[in-house]
Scaffold this active site. Sequence first.
Site, mmCIF file in Angstrom:
data_model
loop_
_atom_site.group_PDB
_atom_site.id
_atom_site.type_symbol
_atom_site.label_atom_id
_atom_site.label_comp_id
_atom_site.label_asym_id
_atom_site.label_seq_id
_atom_site.Cartn_x
_atom_site.Cartn_y
_atom_site.Cartn_z
ATOM 1 N N HIS A 266 0.949 -1.238 0.160
ATOM 2 C CA HIS A 266 0.199 -0.014 0.062
ATOM 3 C C HIS A 266 0.850 1.365 0.064
ATOM 4 O O HIS A 266 1.596 1.357 -0.777
ATOM 5 C CB HIS A 266 -0.824 -0.220 1.284
ATOM 6 N N HIS A 307 -1.389 -2.012 -9.948
ATOM 7 C CA HIS A 307 -2.332 -1.533 -9.017
ATOM 8 C C HIS A 307 -3.592 -2.421 -8.977
ATOM 9 O O HIS A 307 -4.023 -2.846 -10.098
ATOM 10 C CB HIS A 307 -2.691 0.065 -9.524
ATOM 11 N N ASP A 364 3.168 6.002 -6.867
ATOM 12 C CA ASP A 364 4.300 5.724 -5.880
ATOM 13 C C ASP A 364 5.835 5.847 -6.632
ATOM 14 O O ASP A 364 6.791 5.926 -6.095
ATOM 15 C CB ASP A 364 3.824 4.937 -4.955
HETATM 16 N N1 ACO Z 1 5.975 -7.003 -10.708
HETATM 17 C C1 ACO Z 1 5.878 -8.053 -11.334
HETATM 18 N N2 ACO Z 1 4.678 -8.860 -11.669
HETATM 19 C C2 ACO Z 1 3.683 -8.262 -10.978
HETATM 20 C C3 ACO Z 1 3.546 -6.868 -10.208
HETATM 21 C C4 ACO Z 1 4.891 -6.389 -10.098
HETATM 22 N N3 ACO Z 1 5.010 -5.237 -9.425
HETATM 23 N N4 ACO Z 1 2.371 -6.841 -9.804
HETATM 24 C C5 ACO Z 1 1.553 -7.633 -10.402
HETATM 25 N N5 ACO Z 1 2.120 -8.475 -11.011
HETATM 26 C C6 ACO Z 1 1.773 -9.724 -11.834
HETATM 27 C C7 ACO Z 1 1.435 -10.923 -10.908
HETATM 28 O O1 ACO Z 1 2.342 -11.729 -10.469
HETATM 29 C C8 ACO Z 1 0.205 -11.673 -11.736
HETATM 30 O O2 ACO Z 1 0.885 -12.394 -12.599
HETATM 31 P P1 ACO Z 1 0.111 -13.655 -13.028
HETATM 32 O O3 ACO Z 1 -1.125 -13.388 -13.860
HETATM 33 O O4 ACO Z 1 1.035 -14.353 -14.025
HETATM 34 O O5 ACO Z 1 0.127 -14.511 -11.915
HETATM 35 C C9 ACO Z 1 -0.366 -10.518 -12.395
HETATM 36 O O6 ACO Z 1 0.571 -9.351 -12.351
HETATM 37 C C10 ACO Z 1 -1.785 -9.924 -11.554
HETATM 38 O O7 ACO Z 1 -1.183 -9.577 -10.373
HETATM 39 P P2 ACO Z 1 -1.981 -9.465 -8.944
HETATM 40 O O8 ACO Z 1 -1.031 -9.966 -8.007
HETATM 41 O O9 ACO Z 1 -3.226 -10.377 -9.373
HETATM 42 O O10 ACO Z 1 -2.513 -7.901 -8.668
HETATM 43 P P3 ACO Z 1 -3.102 -7.599 -7.287
HETATM 44 O O11 ACO Z 1 -4.299 -6.755 -7.654
HETATM 45 O O12 ACO Z 1 -3.505 -8.669 -6.490
HETATM 46 O O13 ACO Z 1 -2.061 -6.389 -6.647
HETATM 47 C C11 ACO Z 1 -0.384 -4.960 -6.323
HETATM 48 C C12 ACO Z 1 -1.686 -5.481 -6.820
HETATM 49 C C13 ACO Z 1 -0.419 -5.180 -4.735
HETATM 50 C C14 ACO Z 1 -0.508 -3.292 -6.237
HETATM 51 C C15 ACO Z 1 0.776 -5.599 -6.945
HETATM 52 O O14 ACO Z 1 0.683 -4.950 -8.394
HETATM 53 C C16 ACO Z 1 2.040 -5.219 -6.510
HETATM 54 O O15 ACO Z 1 2.598 -5.889 -5.561
HETATM 55 N N6 ACO Z 1 2.961 -4.142 -6.955
HETATM 56 C C17 ACO Z 1 4.027 -3.723 -6.212
HETATM 57 C C18 ACO Z 1 3.562 -2.779 -5.221
HETATM 58 C C19 ACO Z 1 3.342 -1.531 -5.351
HETATM 59 O O16 ACO Z 1 3.652 -0.681 -6.073
HETATM 60 N N7 ACO Z 1 2.093 -1.193 -4.482
HETATM 61 C C20 ACO Z 1 1.508 0.445 -4.516
HETATM 62 C C21 ACO Z 1 0.189 0.138 -5.185
HETATM 63 S S1 ACO Z 1 -0.507 1.892 -5.192
HETATM 64 C C22 ACO Z 1 -0.966 2.442 -3.741
HETATM 65 O O17 ACO Z 1 -0.887 1.860 -2.822
HETATM 66 C C23 ACO Z 1 -0.955 4.110 -3.876
#
Ligand code: ACO
Length: 425
Positions: A266, A307, A364
């Site tokens: 987050h 996101h 971010d």
């Molecule tokens: N790097 C690499 N792969 C990723 C990333 C990433 N940052 N984010 C998602 N993926 C991949 C997942 O592995 C998944 O792959 P798959 O379909 O082959 O299994 C696919 O993309 C979908 O991802 P989910 O996990 O379903 O996405 P979710 O909605 O659960 O997670 C989140 C969203 C938590 C923001 C995620 O993208 C993440 O961890 N990002 C990095 C952390 C970040 O930047 N957070 C800030 C959010 S913005 C905020 O709070 C203001």
Amino acid sequence: MADKKARLTVDGLEEVIELPVYSGTEGPDVIDVRPLTSSGLFTYDPGFVSTAACESKITYIDGANGILLHGGYPIEQLAEHSDYLEVCYLLLNGELPTPEQKETFINTIKNHTMVHEQMRNFFNGFRRDAHPMAIMVGVVGALSAFYHDSLDINDAHHREVCAYRLIAKMPTIAAMCYKYSIGQPFMYPKNGLDYAENFLQMMFGNPCEEYVANPIIAKAMDRIFLLHADHEQNASTSTVRLAGSSGANPFACISSGIAALWGPAHGGANEAVLTMLEEIGDESNIDEFILRAKDPDDNFRLMGFGHRVYRNFDPRAKVMKQTCDEVLAELNISDPLLKIAKRLEQIALEDEYFVKRKLYPNVDFYSGIILKAIGIPTNMFTVIFALSRTIGWISHWSEFHSSPNKIGRPRQLYTGSKKRDYPTK
Ligand code: ACO
């Protein structure tokens, strides 16, 4: 208000369950599942991916189309024409202020910028190397020990005064967290400055010399505040609403929001971006990290990408990228970490893995780069997010208490042991 109905049949149940369907002013319809309990059923939605936990008029997000509206106004227009304090007014009141209302609001906020002098003693109880978020969670919760005259959650005036206090005092507390960590004296707020300039003055000024903020940096700071001001029912805002639902005092509720924001999935993401850039260390290592991010057996993720709600682009990231380019051009810094960031951005925008999954740089990613360029230490990034988001939290908390409400109490799908007897030999 229900203009449609959903009908649910469940194996083993004779009756067809009728559920009201409501339409909002924007966004998908919602099915009211409350009648399910009388049929002995609950819904199951871990992570709340398809659950609307409340009705709200404050902010609307359309993740598929990259839309974010506060009080109906698109975030891009607010970023261009408005400023943080005006957006605070909008979130609290649902309408933009008239020029007179805006002036009164700004003056009211200025009246509350100082914190109780005794609160300075709190800081001495922390180690100098404590994470500033750890200090902030404690100090904001402790405000309830000082401001007893704004704790009656059932009194609209108390709720309003509490909101003013939080908007005004958060920059002061955030800067105090930083000053304490570097062993410099706390700076008092200067009410002749605007909100962002005052924060920069309390962060980077010292009592020995006059501090004058660079206007481009002050504008960028205000934009960072504005773009993080609210994001409807995210993890920290939902935490604040849930804590508020028990009748807890507003300062304690905001403190719970700060705690929820801290996590790297987050608000901790902007700090995690910089930690990741430091770990990558050199442009020559980027390919290796990209491979790791794509490897399903590796937990590593590219921080600042993706996101939960925005599956196309994050409209805040678009504005932040523009501000990021302005700040980097103004400061003309040559930082290897910023070079790595720019290269990562380029790769992620072109690489099939990221493009296919719609993993764009989020707000971010760019705010982390800007804050680093401004000279704000990495462990202060999430503190700045908390400062900015306080208005969102308190607006939702206020909205919750402005109409009849219930304590939040989710149910569960229990998969533990069935009832059994304690072994007595
Ligand atoms: N790097 C690499 N792969 C990723 C990333 C990433 N940052 N984010 C998602 N993926 C991949 C997942 O592995 C998944 O792959 P798959 O379909 O082959 O299994 C696919 O993309 C979908 O991802 P989910 O996990 O379903 O996405 P979710 O909605 O659960 O997670 C989140 C969203 C938590 C923001 C995620 O993208 C993440 O961890 N990002 C990095 C952390 C970040 O930047 N957070 C800030 C959010 S913005 C905020 O709070 C203001």
